[in-house]
Design an enzyme around this catalytic site. Structure first.
Site, PDB file in Angstrom:
ATOM      1  N   TYR A   1       0.626  -1.164 -12.278  1.00 22.87           N
ATOM      2  CA  TYR A   1      -0.796  -1.157 -12.662  1.00 22.87           C
ATOM      3  C   TYR A   1      -1.046  -0.475 -14.005  1.00 22.87           C
ATOM      4  O   TYR A   1      -2.083   0.140 -14.216  1.00 22.87           O
ATOM      5  CB  TYR A   1      -1.647  -0.512 -11.552  1.00 22.87           C
ATOM      6  CG  TYR A   1      -1.475  -1.206 -10.218  1.00 22.87           C
ATOM      7  CD1 TYR A   1      -1.896  -2.533 -10.039  1.00 22.87           C
ATOM      8  CD2 TYR A   1      -0.864  -0.571  -9.137  1.00 22.87           C
ATOM      9  CE1 TYR A   1      -1.714  -3.185  -8.835  1.00 22.87           C
ATOM     10  CE2 TYR A   1      -0.682  -1.216  -7.924  1.00 22.87           C
ATOM     11  CZ  TYR A   1      -1.099  -2.523  -7.776  1.00 22.87           C
ATOM     12  OH  TYR A   1      -0.925  -3.165  -6.575  1.00 22.87           O
TER      13      TYR A   1
ATOM     14  N   ARG B   1      -5.475   3.818 -15.678  1.00 22.54           N
ATOM     15  CA  ARG B   1      -5.620   4.451 -14.355  1.00 22.54           C
ATOM     16  C   ARG B   1      -6.271   5.839 -14.393  1.00 22.54           C
ATOM     17  O   ARG B   1      -7.101   6.127 -13.538  1.00 22.54           O
ATOM     18  CB  ARG B   1      -4.272   4.494 -13.631  1.00 22.54           C
ATOM     19  CG  ARG B   1      -3.671   3.093 -13.401  1.00 22.54           C
ATOM     20  CD  ARG B   1      -2.512   3.068 -12.413  1.00 22.54           C
ATOM     21  NE  ARG B   1      -2.967   3.331 -11.068  1.00 22.54           N
ATOM     22  CZ  ARG B   1      -2.853   4.482 -10.457  1.00 22.54           C
ATOM     23  NH1 ARG B   1      -2.265   5.509 -11.059  1.00 22.54           N
ATOM     24  NH2 ARG B   1      -3.312   4.644  -9.242  1.00 22.54           N
TER      25      ARG B   1
ATOM     26  N   TYR C   1      -9.473   5.807 -12.091  1.00 23.32           N
ATOM     27  CA  TYR C   1      -9.323   6.414 -10.757  1.00 23.32           C
ATOM     28  C   TYR C   1      -9.022   7.910 -10.814  1.00 23.32           C
ATOM     29  O   TYR C   1      -8.526   8.475  -9.837  1.00 23.32           O
ATOM     30  CB  TYR C   1      -8.153   5.765  -9.987  1.00 23.32           C
ATOM     31  CG  TYR C   1      -8.004   4.284 -10.112  1.00 23.32           C
ATOM     32  CD1 TYR C   1      -8.959   3.416  -9.595  1.00 23.32           C
ATOM     33  CD2 TYR C   1      -6.885   3.738 -10.730  1.00 23.32           C
ATOM     34  CE1 TYR C   1      -8.792   2.048  -9.693  1.00 23.32           C
ATOM     35  CE2 TYR C   1      -6.720   2.363 -10.842  1.00 23.32           C
ATOM     36  CZ  TYR C   1      -7.676   1.528 -10.320  1.00 23.32           C
ATOM     37  OH  TYR C   1      -7.504   0.181 -10.431  1.00 23.32           O
TER      38      TYR C   1
ATOM     39  N   GLY D   1       0.757  -1.242   0.000  1.00 22.92           N
ATOM     40  CA  GLY D   1       0.000   0.000   0.000  1.00 22.92           C
ATOM     41  C   GLY D   1       0.786   1.290   0.000  1.00 22.92           C
ATOM     42  O   GLY D   1       0.210   2.363  -0.223  1.00 22.92           O
TER      43      GLY D   1
ATOM     44  N   CYS E   1     -11.462   4.945 -28.709  1.00 19.33           N
ATOM     45  CA  CYS E   1     -12.759   5.532 -29.051  1.00 19.33           C
ATOM     46  C   CYS E   1     -13.610   5.661 -27.808  1.00 19.33           C
ATOM     47  O   CYS E   1     -14.508   4.841 -27.561  1.00 19.33           O
ATOM     48  CB  CYS E   1     -13.451   4.680 -30.092  1.00 19.33           C
ATOM     49  SG  CYS E   1     -12.543   4.740 -31.610  1.00 19.33           S
ATOM     50  N   GLU E   2     -13.311   6.644 -27.019  1.00 16.86           N
ATOM     51  CA  GLU E   2     -13.977   6.846 -25.760  1.00 16.86           C
ATOM     52  C   GLU E   2     -13.600   8.247 -25.275  1.00 16.86           C
ATOM     53  O   GLU E   2     -12.410   8.545 -25.157  1.00 16.86           O
ATOM     54  CB  GLU E   2     -13.442   5.762 -24.806  1.00 16.86           C
ATOM     55  CG  GLU E   2     -14.073   5.730 -23.536  1.00 16.86           C
ATOM     56  CD  GLU E   2     -14.736   4.408 -23.141  1.00 16.86           C
ATOM     57  OE1 GLU E   2     -14.792   3.423 -23.900  1.00 16.86           O
ATOM     58  OE2 GLU E   2     -15.215   4.430 -22.026  1.00 16.86           O
TER      59      GLU E   2
ATOM     60  N   GLU F   1       3.939  -6.738   1.750  1.00 15.09           N
ATOM     61  CA  GLU F   1       3.660  -7.049   0.336  1.00 15.09           C
ATOM     62  C   GLU F   1       3.589  -5.798  -0.524  1.00 15.09           C
ATOM     63  O   GLU F   1       2.550  -5.503  -1.114  1.00 15.09           O
ATOM     64  CB  GLU F   1       2.289  -7.730   0.215  1.00 15.09           C
ATOM     65  CG  GLU F   1       2.164  -9.072   0.834  1.00 15.09           C
ATOM     66  CD  GLU F   1       0.714  -9.542   0.862  1.00 15.09           C
ATOM     67  OE1 GLU F   1       0.503 -10.755   0.955  1.00 15.09           O
ATOM     68  OE2 GLU F   1      -0.212  -8.708   0.809  1.00 15.09           O
ATOM     69  N   PRO F   2       4.655  -5.033  -0.629  1.00 11.85           N
ATOM     70  CA  PRO F   2       4.592  -3.841  -1.473  1.00 11.85           C
ATOM     71  C   PRO F   2       4.567  -4.194  -2.960  1.00 11.85           C
ATOM     72  O   PRO F   2       5.255  -5.134  -3.387  1.00 11.85           O
ATOM     73  CB  PRO F   2       5.887  -3.100  -1.122  1.00 11.85           C
ATOM     74  CG  PRO F   2       6.817  -4.160  -0.638  1.00 11.85           C
ATOM     75  CD  PRO F   2       5.981  -5.239  -0.028  1.00 11.85           C
ATOM     76  N   GLY F   3       3.781  -3.494  -3.731  1.00 12.88           N
ATOM     77  CA  GLY F   3       3.765  -3.684  -5.181  1.00 12.88           C
ATOM     78  C   GLY F   3       4.162  -2.387  -5.855  1.00 12.88           C
ATOM     79  O   GLY F   3       5.275  -2.225  -6.354  1.00 12.88           O
TER      80      GLY F   3
HETATM   81  N1  LLP Z   1      -1.371  -7.067  -0.876  1.00 14.35           N
HETATM   82  C1  LLP Z   1      -2.669  -7.182  -1.168  1.00 14.35           C
HETATM   83  C2  LLP Z   1      -3.465  -8.190  -0.481  1.00 14.35           C
HETATM   84  C3  LLP Z   1      -3.262  -6.342  -2.125  1.00 14.35           C
HETATM   85  O1  LLP Z   1      -4.549  -6.455  -2.400  1.00 14.35           O
HETATM   86  C4  LLP Z   1      -2.459  -5.371  -2.788  1.00 14.35           C
HETATM   87  C5  LLP Z   1      -3.031  -4.488  -3.802  1.00 14.35           C
HETATM   88  C6  LLP Z   1      -1.100  -5.299  -2.449  1.00 14.35           C
HETATM   89  C7  LLP Z   1      -0.583  -6.162  -1.492  1.00 14.35           C
HETATM   90  C8  LLP Z   1      -0.158  -4.327  -3.095  1.00 14.35           C
HETATM   91  O2  LLP Z   1      -0.506  -3.010  -2.881  1.00 14.35           O
HETATM   92  P1  LLP Z   1       0.462  -1.841  -3.392  1.00 14.35           P
HETATM   93  O3  LLP Z   1       1.735  -1.891  -2.586  1.00 14.35           O
HETATM   94  O4  LLP Z   1       0.719  -2.058  -4.832  1.00 14.35           O
HETATM   95  O5  LLP Z   1      -0.321  -0.600  -3.142  1.00 14.35           O
HETATM   96  N2  LLP Z   1      -5.162  -1.115  -9.589  1.00 14.35           N
HETATM   97  C9  LLP Z   1      -5.055  -0.156  -8.508  1.00 14.35           C
HETATM   98  C10 LLP Z   1      -4.353  -0.753  -7.301  1.00 14.35           C
HETATM   99  C11 LLP Z   1      -5.056  -1.962  -6.764  1.00 14.35           C
HETATM  100  C12 LLP Z   1      -4.305  -2.575  -5.610  1.00 14.35           C
HETATM  101  C13 LLP Z   1      -4.916  -3.861  -5.217  1.00 14.35           C
HETATM  102  N3  LLP Z   1      -4.247  -4.553  -4.171  1.00 14.35           N
HETATM  103  C14 LLP Z   1      -4.327   1.087  -9.004  1.00 14.35           C
HETATM  104  O6  LLP Z   1      -3.948   1.115 -10.164  1.00 14.35           O
HETATM  105  O7  LLP Z   1      -4.161   2.052  -8.272  1.00 14.35           O
END
Ligand code: LLP
Length: 443
Positions: A394, A334, A338, A252, A365-366, A294-296
């Site tokens: 993302y 995105r 969002y 997050g 086309c939107e 769990e950073p993404g």
């Molecule tokens: N762990 C779990 C259980 C999650 O559901 C997520 C993201 C993460 C870790 C990683 O979160 P991060 O560090 O990336 O914030 N598509 C959206 C983001 C959806 C995130 C869903 N879950 C966007 O483009 O902003």
């Protein structure tokens, strides 16, 4: 101390002697001549720098398990780099699971998340030997026990819980609030624990998992979450004599999409998390747990940019000046999903003065396909190359073939080398899964 997630651009970005933007020692205009646009570009140095920031920041807590949330961007090369950095993976589908597996990752460092995992996906996860499954609901608990029984093995799980924390991010990317579709309600934990200890003999519970939301800037969220998770561990110990020793606080942490964004440093967040954890262990008298994070987005976002060619333009009566690019909502959904904001520069003249306020429109086309509203850029000419920053997370992972446009290629750059890591789709790829039933065929 600053960390790389606080950077708007890949850390190797500079303007070179030709006056062009350069990333990873590669001139972006030369890159476009070689690979065409739209093009996703990933800077390996930035990915490794963020991974190092995380490792250094959490060094003082030895029971740390770093998992990269592969939903942010998942392919073989990225998985390989991140597992080489010592990270495990959070996966949420058979596709992500298979990709991570094929990249050669250590499957015992993989956790399988998701609110509706299928029989086939759970079976595959077990067969490939994932380390943990984060079970989301009662249906999954029973299904998983059946599958484990049929294989005559025990599976190691966490329970995904809804901590009841709201964060101030876009409502579509909040997940920890009480009415969220994810996880067990706090009031359902006892029933789940009783089922596991009394009936589901092929399931071994290790702890709890939560994830509050994404693109979070509020530093208090993570300590609040830790307190709730540790309190539940203490509750289960007291009521059932079961000593759980794992908590997963999800991901997050936010990134900097524009100069107005000020995401916290990984170092500051880590300090808050570790201090709170030690305080709670003491307060609730539990064993110090293994901590999963769990950073993404914060790992991969600022390593990525997308390059587009600017084509047509249009001035409308209200004065808005539109410039259209050769990509848009199908390679980066995105902004339309969002209202996400992005920053950009012209890669062929990054130094020129920004003289015009323009709106960058996508080619789809939107009407909602607007990539950046009201951005100041230099005088634009047809054929200029737009470099949009912070598109690593993302974008590719949420890309579609809307309007039957082939998906873009991805290039990895580092030390003046560029390598294709995802091939550009062709028109034949676009029709490769289509079939015309025999009865429709001409004689
Ligand atoms: N762990 C779990 C259980 C999650 O559901 C997520 C993201 C993460 C870790 C990683 O979160 P991060 O560090 O990336 O914030 N598509 C959206 C983001 C959806 C995130 C869903 N879950 C966007 O483009 O902003």
């Amino acid at each position: 101390m600053n960390s790389a997630n606080q950077s708007l651009k890949p850390i190797s970005t500079r303007i070179n002697d030709s006056g062009h933007l350069e990333i990873g020692g590669i001139d972006l205009i030369e890159l476009v001549q070689k690979y065409d646009t739209p093009l996703y570009v990933l800077d390996e140095e930035t990915i490794r720098a963020v991974c190092n920031d995380y490792k250094k920041a959490f060094k003082s807590y030895s029971k740390i398990n770093m998992m990269y949330a592969s939903k942010a961007l998942c392919n073989l090369a990225v998985s390989k780099i991140i597992s080489d950095e010592g990270f495990g993976f959070d996966v949420v589908s058979a596709g992500e699971l298979y990709t991570v597996y094929k990249s050669g990752a250590d499957m015992s460092k993989v956790i399988f998340n998701g609110n509706n995992k299928s029989f086939d996906e759970l079976s595959l996860a077990i067969k490939l030997g994932v380390g943990r499954i984060s079970v989301d609901n009662f249906f999954e608990l029973s299904l998983l026990n059946e599958i484990a029984k049929s294989y005559n093995i025990n599976v190691d799980i966490l329970l995904r819980i809804t901590p009841g924390i709201e964060c101030h991010t876009h409502e579509y990317i909040q997940t920890g609030y009480l009415d969220s579709k994810f996880g067990f309600d706090l009031s359902q934990i006892d029933e789940a624990v009783e089922l596991i200890t009394e009936r589901y003999s092929n399931i071994r519970l290790h702890g709890f998992h939560a994830h509050v939301g994404s693109q979070i800037f509020e530093t208090s969220i993570f300590p609040d979450e830790i307190e709730i998770l540790i309190k539940e561990i203490a509750h289960v110990k007291k009521k059932y004599g079961l000593e759980l020793d794992e908590i997963n606080i999800g991901g997050g942490l936010g990134v900097k999409y524009t100069n107005d964004d000020n995401p916290p440093s990984i170092y500051d967040i880590a300090e808050l998390i570790i201090n709170k954890l030690l305080e709670c262990v003491d307060k609730y008298k539990v064993k110090s747990p293994y901590l999963y994070i769990e950073p993404g987005r914060s790992i991969i976002s600022c390593a990525g940019v997308t390059l587009y060619t600017i084509g047509s333009s249009k001035k409308v009566p209200d004065g808005t000046l539109y410039y259209a690019i050769d990509g848009g909502m199908a390679d980066n959904p995105r902004p339309s999903l969002y209202q996400a904001c992005y920053s950009a520069q012209l890669a062929n003249k990054p130094d020129s003065n920004a003289v015009n306020k323009v709106t960058i429109a996508g080619r789809y086309c939107e009407s909602g396909d607007i990539l950046i509203k009201d951005i100041n850029l230099p005088e634009i000419e047809e054929g200029d190359i737009l470099c949009v920053y912070n598109t690593g997370a993302y974008n590719y992972s949420m890309a579609s073939n809307y309007n039957r446009v082939p998906k873009s290629a991805m290039v990895l750059v580092n030390n003046s080398q560029s390598d294709i890591i995802v091939k550009r789709e062709t028109l034949d790829d676009i029709i490769s899964h289509d079939l015309i039933p025999g009865r429709l065929k001409d004689e």
